[in-house]
Design a protein around this motif. Structure first.
Motif, PDB file in Angstrom:
ATOM      1  N   HIS A 267     -51.522   4.042 -77.343  1.00 19.97           N
ATOM      2  CA  HIS A 267     -51.112   2.680 -76.983  1.00 19.97           C
ATOM      3  C   HIS A 267     -52.344   1.816 -76.731  1.00 19.97           C
ATOM      4  N   PRO A 268     -52.249   0.493 -77.043  1.00 16.65           N
ATOM      5  CA  PRO A 268     -53.404  -0.374 -76.789  1.00 16.65           C
ATOM      6  C   PRO A 268     -53.804  -0.287 -75.316  1.00 16.65           C
TER       7      PRO A 268
ATOM      8  N   HIS B 268     -31.572  13.378 -72.908  1.00 16.91           N
ATOM      9  CA  HIS B 268     -32.006  14.352 -71.894  1.00 16.91           C
ATOM     10  C   HIS B 268     -30.904  15.376 -71.668  1.00 16.91           C
TER      11      HIS B 268
ATOM     12  N   PRO C 277     -39.761  16.164 -71.927  1.00 15.57           N
ATOM     13  CA  PRO C 277     -39.859  15.612 -70.578  1.00 15.57           C
ATOM     14  C   PRO C 277     -40.160  14.106 -70.600  1.00 15.57           C
ATOM     15  N   VAL C 278     -40.032  13.482 -69.445  1.00  9.91           N
ATOM     16  CA  VAL C 278     -40.350  12.050 -69.287  1.00  9.91           C
ATOM     17  C   VAL C 278     -41.793  11.812 -69.731  1.00  9.91           C
ATOM     18  N   GLY C 279     -41.986  10.790 -70.545  1.00  9.55           N
ATOM     19  CA  GLY C 279     -43.347  10.426 -70.972  1.00  9.55           C
ATOM     20  C   GLY C 279     -43.901  11.315 -72.063  1.00  9.55           C
ATOM     21  N   SER C 280     -43.035  12.083 -72.749  1.00 12.27           N
ATOM     22  CA  SER C 280     -43.561  13.008 -73.772  1.00 12.27           C
ATOM     23  C   SER C 280     -43.734  12.320 -75.130  1.00 12.27           C
ATOM     24  N   GLY C 281     -43.317  11.063 -75.262  1.00  9.23           N
ATOM     25  CA  GLY C 281     -43.599  10.322 -76.500  1.00  9.23           C
ATOM     26  C   GLY C 281     -42.372  10.043 -77.357  1.00  9.23           C
ATOM     27  N   LYS C 282     -41.186  10.254 -76.828  1.00  4.55           N
ATOM     28  CA  LYS C 282     -39.956  10.097 -77.638  1.00  4.55           C
ATOM     29  C   LYS C 282     -39.776   8.636 -78.079  1.00  4.55           C
ATOM     30  N   THR C 283     -39.862   7.722 -77.111  1.00  3.84           N
ATOM     31  CA  THR C 283     -39.675   6.292 -77.453  1.00  3.84           C
ATOM     32  C   THR C 283     -40.791   5.824 -78.383  1.00  3.84           C
ATOM     33  N   THR C 284     -42.004   6.270 -78.126  1.00  4.49           N
ATOM     34  CA  THR C 284     -43.137   5.881 -78.977  1.00  4.49           C
ATOM     35  C   THR C 284     -42.847   6.265 -80.428  1.00  4.49           C
TER      36      THR C 284
ATOM     37  N   SER D 153     -54.813   2.255 -73.728  1.00  8.72           N
ATOM     38  CA  SER D 153     -54.642   3.581 -73.126  1.00  8.72           C
ATOM     39  C   SER D 153     -55.713   4.522 -73.677  1.00  8.72           C
TER      40      SER D 153
ATOM     41  N   GLN E 206     -33.649   1.908 -75.474  1.00  4.73           N
ATOM     42  CA  GLN E 206     -33.350   2.529 -74.176  1.00  4.73           C
ATOM     43  C   GLN E 206     -32.829   1.476 -73.190  1.00  4.73           C
TER      44      GLN E 206
ATOM     45  N   TYR F 264     -44.428  -0.539 -83.487  1.00  2.00           N
ATOM     46  CA  TYR F 264     -45.832  -0.202 -83.245  1.00  2.00           C
ATOM     47  C   TYR F 264     -46.484   0.024 -84.610  1.00  2.00           C
TER      48      TYR F 264
ATOM     49  N   ALA G  79     -50.329   9.117 -77.015  1.00  3.01           N
ATOM     50  CA  ALA G  79     -48.914   9.273 -76.652  1.00  3.01           C
ATOM     51  C   ALA G  79     -48.233  10.210 -77.640  1.00  3.01           C
TER      52      ALA G  79
HETATM   53  N1  LIG Z   1     -46.996  -0.045 -73.742  1.00  2.00           N
HETATM   54  C1  LIG Z   1     -47.620   1.059 -73.312  1.00  2.00           C
HETATM   55  N2  LIG Z   1     -48.923   0.996 -72.992  1.00  2.00           N
HETATM   56  C2  LIG Z   1     -49.594   2.105 -72.585  1.00  2.00           C
HETATM   57  N3  LIG Z   1     -49.027   3.321 -72.469  1.00  2.00           N
HETATM   58  C3  LIG Z   1     -47.727   3.430 -72.767  1.00  2.00           C
HETATM   59  C4  LIG Z   1     -46.958   2.314 -73.206  1.00  2.00           C
HETATM   60  N4  LIG Z   1     -45.688   2.725 -73.441  1.00  2.00           N
HETATM   61  C5  LIG Z   1     -45.671   4.051 -73.160  1.00  2.00           C
HETATM   62  N5  LIG Z   1     -46.887   4.475 -72.754  1.00  2.00           N
HETATM   63  C6  LIG Z   1     -47.282   5.839 -72.397  1.00  2.00           C
HETATM   64  O1  LIG Z   1     -47.069   6.646 -73.524  1.00  2.00           O
HETATM   65  C7  LIG Z   1     -46.526   7.898 -73.144  1.00  2.00           C
HETATM   66  C8  LIG Z   1     -45.211   8.146 -73.890  1.00  2.00           C
HETATM   67  O2  LIG Z   1     -44.262   7.167 -73.468  1.00  2.00           O
HETATM   68  P1  LIG Z   1     -42.802   7.122 -74.065  1.00  2.00           P
HETATM   69  O3  LIG Z   1     -42.134   5.922 -73.521  1.00  2.00           O
HETATM   70  O4  LIG Z   1     -42.889   7.271 -75.525  1.00  2.00           O
HETATM   71  O5  LIG Z   1     -42.180   8.437 -73.420  1.00  2.00           O
HETATM   72  P2  LIG Z   1     -40.685   8.945 -73.441  1.00  2.00           P
HETATM   73  O6  LIG Z   1     -40.746  10.373 -73.834  1.00  2.00           O
HETATM   74  O7  LIG Z   1     -39.825   8.057 -74.258  1.00  2.00           O
HETATM   75  O8  LIG Z   1     -40.297   8.823 -71.901  1.00  2.00           O
HETATM   76  P3  LIG Z   1     -38.841   8.642 -71.237  1.00  2.00           P
HETATM   77  O9  LIG Z   1     -38.122   9.922 -71.370  1.00  2.00           O
HETATM   78  O10 LIG Z   1     -39.144   8.272 -69.820  1.00  2.00           O
HETATM   79  O11 LIG Z   1     -38.195   7.515 -71.980  1.00  2.00           O
HETATM   80  C9  LIG Z   1     -46.359   7.857 -71.625  1.00  2.00           C
HETATM   81  O12 LIG Z   1     -47.472   8.517 -71.050  1.00  2.00           O
HETATM   82  C10 LIG Z   1     -46.381   6.387 -71.293  1.00  2.00           C
HETATM   83  O13 LIG Z   1     -46.952   6.166 -70.027  1.00  2.00           O
END
Ligand SMILES: Nc1ncnc2c1ncn2[C@@H]1O[C@H](COP(=O)(O)OP(=O)(O)OP(=O)(O)O)[C@@H](O)[C@H]1O
Length: 585
Positions: A350-351, A536, A376-383, A353, A423, A392, A357
């Motif tokens: 991410h910009p 989840h 898990p939370v923050g594992s990169g699914k939404t990315t 960071s 989400q 992106y 991700a």
């Molecule tokens: N805009 C952003 N700028 C910087 N870091 C980001 C940004 N969006 C997400 N991240 C980081 O990227 C990583 C993956 O985030 P992401 O939202 O893809 O996780 P996720 O698996 O979808 O989480 P969740 O289950 O909570 O939805 C996390 O560490 C998050 O903090």
């Protein structure tokens, strides 16, 4: 795509750009402004004639003719004043409208890098305050400058023709006026900015207090919030007072111009009047011209200040318009039929960071298959989903659609193929019906909307609202619960009938019965329709063909349930906690 040659010409000279765009309004505005100033310049001469006629006891017929001239000039002035205001109004409101729309279109086309660097508040201020001050520069600013210059060109020769000596003596202090006005305006702008900041703070506290009133009451924080509001409110009052104090210098500076000229005139004209060399009428007319010369001097200071502020705003607008999107829509390939999606070693940072991700993510999905994504939370699914929807930019690895790199696919056809239900259940301040039809080119058919709300089990809840499907959502409308909002966004996605529906944790607040109905709907055209579901809960992934488990941005396992169960400790743990006995059929 923005028109590059239009931008070049706008950035080079914005005033000339809008003059060329709307030459009729500008030219007519200028012509009527000139006519107004000529008529206004002639007015004291008629007054001189009238006074001289009274002094010399002229015949009634001559006085009558002068009266008719007075009326004719007044009527002409009323007409020309109306016309120039009207045409100039059209000119600068059009310019503001054009630049506002251009900015809006450009901002919505920009990618995450831009939004990472610019706060929402700054963008709002750009779209409102900066556009407004640019409009003031090329509208009122340019106008008062033109007005001032025309008045000088009309009035000064008349004054010189009446008396060169009176003219230079009475106007000697007048050039001080533009400088003083410019300084006053600088102070006003500086203090006005502080006043605006205090006002934003005040509205921010008020908004947050009203929005969070339940939390405030639960924590018994009413007194503290009131004290905070009072502090911010007093700061705003002080800022307003400061602006008012500086503002009140404005009129005295102008009066200084008039008074100094009038006092000097008395001294320089008295001997000529005593000797009878000039008439009282000439004296009165000249006095009137001195008064008229004060405004152009004020206008120079004022107009220059408007230009300074407006062009600083235009520079900020220009910087944004010059920003190029990090996700350009340059692809030429249209996806007519979805066959296969493939991620090959995709990584993403991410910009701003310092960590990845996503790390080397690879998997594939064929038409008609469904994929569940867990982790898990923050594992990169939404990315991952945002990369797939090109929200992106892809920097490392490849995403192929039917074997074509995602950058080569038109964004329109990409988004017609993969419909992402995000989400966050975001709904617009519009009717429920319009929210469901949001992505369609026209309002959906009634029966289709009914069917979708039935699938997401929302029909009876909508029917219990006073205006049913026409109920307005948002601040002035009904508020739906989190689960209701989520189901509505799923209906909004389902109605698009895209080849692949992508649900980003959109089933978290949906019960198992509704989950089943949605699954049934999506599996109706199995073989052609695909699903990608981030979840989840294991129950949300019951019917999926493949599962991808992400951990810290990397693929922990990918394959059918049995494979994933064997390979992924994360998945095993989820099965253990959620107790799904049939997780590996
Ligand atoms: N805009 C952003 N700028 C910087 N870091 C980001 C940004 N969006 C997400 N991240 C980081 O990227 C990583 C993956 O985030 P992401 O939202 O893809 O996780 P996720 O698996 O979808 O989480 P969740 O289950 O909570 O939805 C996390 O560490 C998050 O903090």
């Amino acid at each position: 795509m923005e028109n590059a040659s239009e931008n070049r010409s706008l950035f080079k000279n914005p005033l000339w750009f809008y003059i060329k765009y709307n030459p009729r309004a500008f030219t007519l505005g200028m012509v009527f402004l000139l006519a107004t100033n000529i008529l206004d310049g002639v007015y004291p001469l008629i007054m001189k004639i009238a006074i001289d006629q009274i002094e010399t006891r002229a015949p009634l017929g001559d006085i009558g003719k002068t009266c008719i001239m007075f009326f004719a000039i007044m009527a002409g002035l009323a007409f020309t004043r109306f016309c120039w205001r009207n045409f100039f109004g059209q000119f600068h409101t059009y310019a503001a409208e054009h630049i506002r729309q251009k900015l809006f279109r450009h901002i919505t086309s920009l990618g995450p890098n831009f939004y990472h660097k610019n706060q929402v508040g700054e963008l709002m201020s750009l779209m409102t305050n900066d556009v407004q001050s640019f409009r003031q520069a090329i509208g009122p600013g340019m106008l008062i400058l033109a007005d001032g210059i025309i008045i000088i060109c009309v009035v000064l020769p008349i004054m010189i023709s009446m008396s060169w000596s009176w003219t230079w003596k009475t106007l000697i202090f007048l050039p001080l006026v533009p400088f003083l006005i410019w300084r006053v305006m600088q102070l006003i702008h500086r203090n006005y900015k502080i006043q605006q900041d205090r006002f934003s703070e005040l509205t921010g506290v008020a908004q947050e207090t009203v929005g969070g009133i339940r939390v405030i009451k639960s924590f018994a924080q009413e007194n503290n919030r009131t004290a905070l509001y009072n502090t911010v409110s007093s700061a705003f009052e002080k800022a307003c007072n400061k602006v008012a104090r500086v503002d009140s210098f404005f009129v005295p500076v102008m009066e200084f111009g008039v008074t100094s000229g009038s006092v000097i005139l008395l001294f320089v004209a008295k001997d000529d009047i005593y000797s009878g060399a000039v008439s009282i009428g000439t004296f009165v007319a000249f006095h009137r011209y001195i008064q008229k010369m004060v405004w152009p001097m004020t206008a120079l200071g004022l107009g220059f200040s408007y230009f300074q502020k407006g062009y600083a705003s235009f520079d900020r607008i220009k910087d944004v318009l010059k920003t190029e999107t990090d996700i350009p829509d340059l692809g030429k390939t249209e996806i007519t039929k979805f066959e296969k999606l493939e991620f090959r070693n995709v990584s993403y940072q991410h910009p701003g960071s310092s960590v990845y991700a996503l790390k080397n993510v690879s998997f594939s999905l064929n038409a008609g298959e469904s994929l569940g994504i867990m982790g898990p939370v923050g594992s990169g699914k939404t990315t991952l989903l945002h990369l797939l929807s090109r929200l992106y930019p892809l920097a490392e690895g490849q995403i192929l659609i039917n074997g074509v790199p995602i950058e080569d696919v038109t964004q329109e056809s990409l988004r017609r193929t993969f419909l992402l239900v995000p989400q966050e259940a975001f709904l617009f301040s519009d009717s429920i019906y319009e929210n469901i039809s949001f992505g369609l080119p026209q309002r959906a058919a009634d029966e289709e909307v009914l069917r979708m709300t039935e699938i997401v089990d929302l029909q009876s809840e909508i029917n219990s609202l006073p205006h049913k499907y026409e109920s307005q959502l948002g601040e002035r409308g009904v508020n739906l619960s989190g689960g209701q909002k989520q189901r509505l966004t799923i209906a909004r996605g389902l109605i698009m009938h895209t080849p692949v529906l992508v649900l980003d944790d959109s089933l978290s607040a949906v019960d198992t019965r509704t989950e089943k109905a949605i699954e049934l709907e999506m599996s109706k055209n199995k073989g052609t329709l695909s699903r990608i579901i981030v979840a989840h809960r294991l129950s949300s992934l019951k019917g999926v063909d493949k599962i991808l488990v992400l951990k810290d941005g990397a693929v922990e396992a990918w394959g059918d349930r049995n494979t994933v169960f064997k390979e992924s400790p994360t998945f095993q743990k989820i099965v253990q906690i959620q107790g799904e006995g049939a997780s590996h059929e």
